[in-house]
Design a protein around this motif. Structure first.
Motif, PDB file in Angstrom:
ATOM      1  N   TYR A  54     -24.823   2.211 -47.633  1.00 54.18           N
ATOM      2  CA  TYR A  54     -24.432   3.185 -46.610  1.00 54.18           C
ATOM      3  C   TYR A  54     -23.198   3.969 -47.048  1.00 54.18           C
ATOM      4  CZ  TYR A  54     -23.001   4.949 -42.011  1.00 54.18           C
ATOM      5  OH  TYR A  54     -22.630   5.753 -40.959  1.00 54.18           O
TER       6      TYR A  54
ATOM      7  N   LEU B 238     -27.400  11.160 -46.461  1.00 52.14           N
ATOM      8  CA  LEU B 238     -26.527  11.456 -45.330  1.00 52.14           C
ATOM      9  C   LEU B 238     -27.335  11.836 -44.094  1.00 52.14           C
ATOM     10  CD1 LEU B 238     -23.659  13.480 -47.059  1.00 52.14           C
ATOM     11  CD2 LEU B 238     -23.484  11.205 -46.041  1.00 52.14           C
TER      12      LEU B 238
ATOM     13  N   THR C  49     -28.962   8.583 -42.673  1.00 52.22           N
ATOM     14  CA  THR C  49     -28.103   7.506 -42.170  1.00 52.22           C
ATOM     15  C   THR C  49     -27.073   7.967 -41.139  1.00 52.22           C
ATOM     16  OG1 THR C  49     -26.560   7.783 -44.035  1.00 52.22           O
ATOM     17  CG2 THR C  49     -28.338   6.165 -44.297  1.00 52.22           C
ATOM     18  N   ARG C  50     -26.789   9.261 -41.052  1.00 54.23           N
ATOM     19  CA  ARG C  50     -25.858   9.800 -40.054  1.00 54.23           C
ATOM     20  C   ARG C  50     -26.625  10.810 -39.203  1.00 54.23           C
ATOM     21  NH1 ARG C  50     -23.969   7.457 -44.944  1.00 54.23           N
ATOM     22  NH2 ARG C  50     -21.686   7.396 -45.005  1.00 54.23           N
TER      23      ARG C  50
ATOM     24  N   PHE D 112     -20.378  15.582 -42.305  1.00 56.87           N
ATOM     25  CA  PHE D 112     -20.660  14.185 -41.989  1.00 56.87           C
ATOM     26  C   PHE D 112     -19.341  13.427 -42.007  1.00 56.87           C
ATOM     27  CE2 PHE D 112     -24.659  15.804 -43.676  1.00 56.87           C
ATOM     28  CZ  PHE D 112     -25.543  15.392 -42.687  1.00 56.87           C
TER      29      PHE D 112
ATOM     30  N   THR E 104     -17.143  10.999 -44.627  1.00 55.17           N
ATOM     31  CA  THR E 104     -17.681  10.968 -45.983  1.00 55.17           C
ATOM     32  C   THR E 104     -16.585  11.380 -46.965  1.00 55.17           C
ATOM     33  OG1 THR E 104     -19.880  11.567 -45.166  1.00 55.17           O
ATOM     34  CG2 THR E 104     -19.453  11.902 -47.511  1.00 55.17           C
TER      35      THR E 104
ATOM     36  N   GLN F   8     -25.287   3.074 -37.755  1.00 58.13           N
ATOM     37  CA  GLN F   8     -26.400   3.963 -38.030  1.00 58.13           C
ATOM     38  C   GLN F   8     -27.191   4.290 -36.765  1.00 58.13           C
ATOM     39  OE1 GLN F   8     -28.734   2.798 -41.481  1.00 58.13           O
ATOM     40  NE2 GLN F   8     -27.070   1.501 -42.161  1.00 58.13           N
TER      41      GLN F   8
ATOM     42  N   GLU G 236     -23.499  10.175 -32.571  1.00 53.20           N
ATOM     43  CA  GLU G 236     -22.551  10.665 -33.573  1.00 53.20           C
ATOM     44  C   GLU G 236     -21.105  10.515 -33.122  1.00 53.20           C
ATOM     45  OE1 GLU G 236     -21.318  14.687 -36.022  1.00 53.20           O
ATOM     46  OE2 GLU G 236     -22.253  14.800 -34.058  1.00 53.20           O
TER      47      GLU G 236
ATOM     48  N   TRP H 180     -19.988   7.025 -33.535  1.00 51.88           N
ATOM     49  CA  TRP H 180     -19.830   6.689 -34.955  1.00 51.88           C
ATOM     50  C   TRP H 180     -18.517   7.236 -35.490  1.00 51.88           C
ATOM     51  CZ3 TRP H 180     -19.020   9.074 -39.562  1.00 51.88           C
ATOM     52  CH2 TRP H 180     -19.243   8.296 -40.711  1.00 51.88           C
ATOM     53  N   LYS H 181     -18.166   8.457 -35.073  1.00 48.37           N
ATOM     54  CA  LYS H 181     -16.924   9.058 -35.538  1.00 48.37           C
ATOM     55  C   LYS H 181     -15.712   8.246 -35.075  1.00 48.37           C
ATOM     56  CE  LYS H 181     -18.472  13.852 -35.936  1.00 48.37           C
ATOM     57  NZ  LYS H 181     -18.292  15.234 -35.474  1.00 48.37           N
TER      58      LYS H 181
ATOM     59  N   ASN I  61     -15.680   4.867 -37.069  1.00 42.72           N
ATOM     60  CA  ASN I  61     -15.291   5.015 -38.467  1.00 42.72           C
ATOM     61  C   ASN I  61     -13.816   5.378 -38.596  1.00 42.72           C
ATOM     62  OD1 ASN I  61     -16.240   5.048 -41.274  1.00 42.72           O
ATOM     63  ND2 ASN I  61     -15.655   7.194 -41.212  1.00 42.72           N
TER      64      ASN I  61
END
Length: 203
Positions: free
Chosen positions: A37, A71, A74-75, A123, A126, A176, A180, A183-184, A187
């Motif tokens: 990933y 990308l 997976t995103r 993304f 990244t 995953q 979004e 996820w942001k 991360n």
């Protein structure tokens, strides 16, 4: 290829030495899916490289194409669909057609530096150079947080598993399936925690 493999070989040597000292196995701290990933390297290739074997290097254009596909797979968007080329291009003032041309060129061409940077920035999280990094260096970069955590654990005399990267790897695997924006946040939080930990170690 031998030069690009050297850093990874050294990282694995150091990793194994630390694990042996702690009485642990690689499976305790290394997750193939999480490494895939983060690096963009397919899981089956990650497995081969972790065994200390080499793999043929893809050409520059083919590598870019594969990483863009990675990308998008997976995103994903909050609705579970892949982001369109137009959505990605609009983020940095390009067009979907330009990105589509890169992906559909069969690996014969790669993007300009600005286009590559724009795709990577779309993304969130990244790292710069993600699209173009050669296979072994990409995996080596993904292993560095694991190695640093092991080194910190050894320096502090901790026993047991090395919790931060276990949590980090598991969270990234589960990310995953998150919307979004979630996820942001996840991360960014994990990165901030790691950076804070590193700053404290430097004091």
């Amino acid at each position: 290829m031998r030069d690009s493999q050297a850093a990874l070989t050294e990282t694995l040597r150091r990793l194994d030495a630390l694990l042996q000292k702690a009485g642990k196995d690689r499976s305790d701290v290394v997750d193939v899916e999480a490494l895939s990933y983060e690096s963009g390297v397919p899981p089956e290739v990650v497995t081969i490289l972790l065994r200390g074997e080499s793999v043929p290097e893809e050409g520059f254009g083919t590598r870019i194409r594969s990483r863009i596909t990675h990308l998008r797979e997976t995103r994903r968007r909050p609705d579970g669909n892949r982001y369109s080329y137009n959505e990605i291009g609009e983020h940095f003032g390009s067009s979907g057609a330009a990105i589509s041309a890169i992906v559909n060129s069969g690996g014969r061409s790669g993007p300009l530096a600005a286009t590559q940077a724009g795709i990577e920035s779309f993304f969130f999280g990244t790292p710069n150079g993600f699209l173009s990094a050669e296979t072994a260096p990409a995996l080596d970069a993904a292993l560095q947080p694991v190695l640093r955590e092991l080194e910190r654990a050894g320096d502090s005399g901790q026993d047991g598993l090395f919790g931060f990267d276990d949590v980090r790897g598991g969270a990234l695997r589960r990310a995953q399936g998150l919307p979004e924006h979630s996820w942001k946040v996840l991360n960014a939080t994990l990165k901030a925690l790691l950076e804070q930990d590193e700053l404290e170690d430097d004091r």
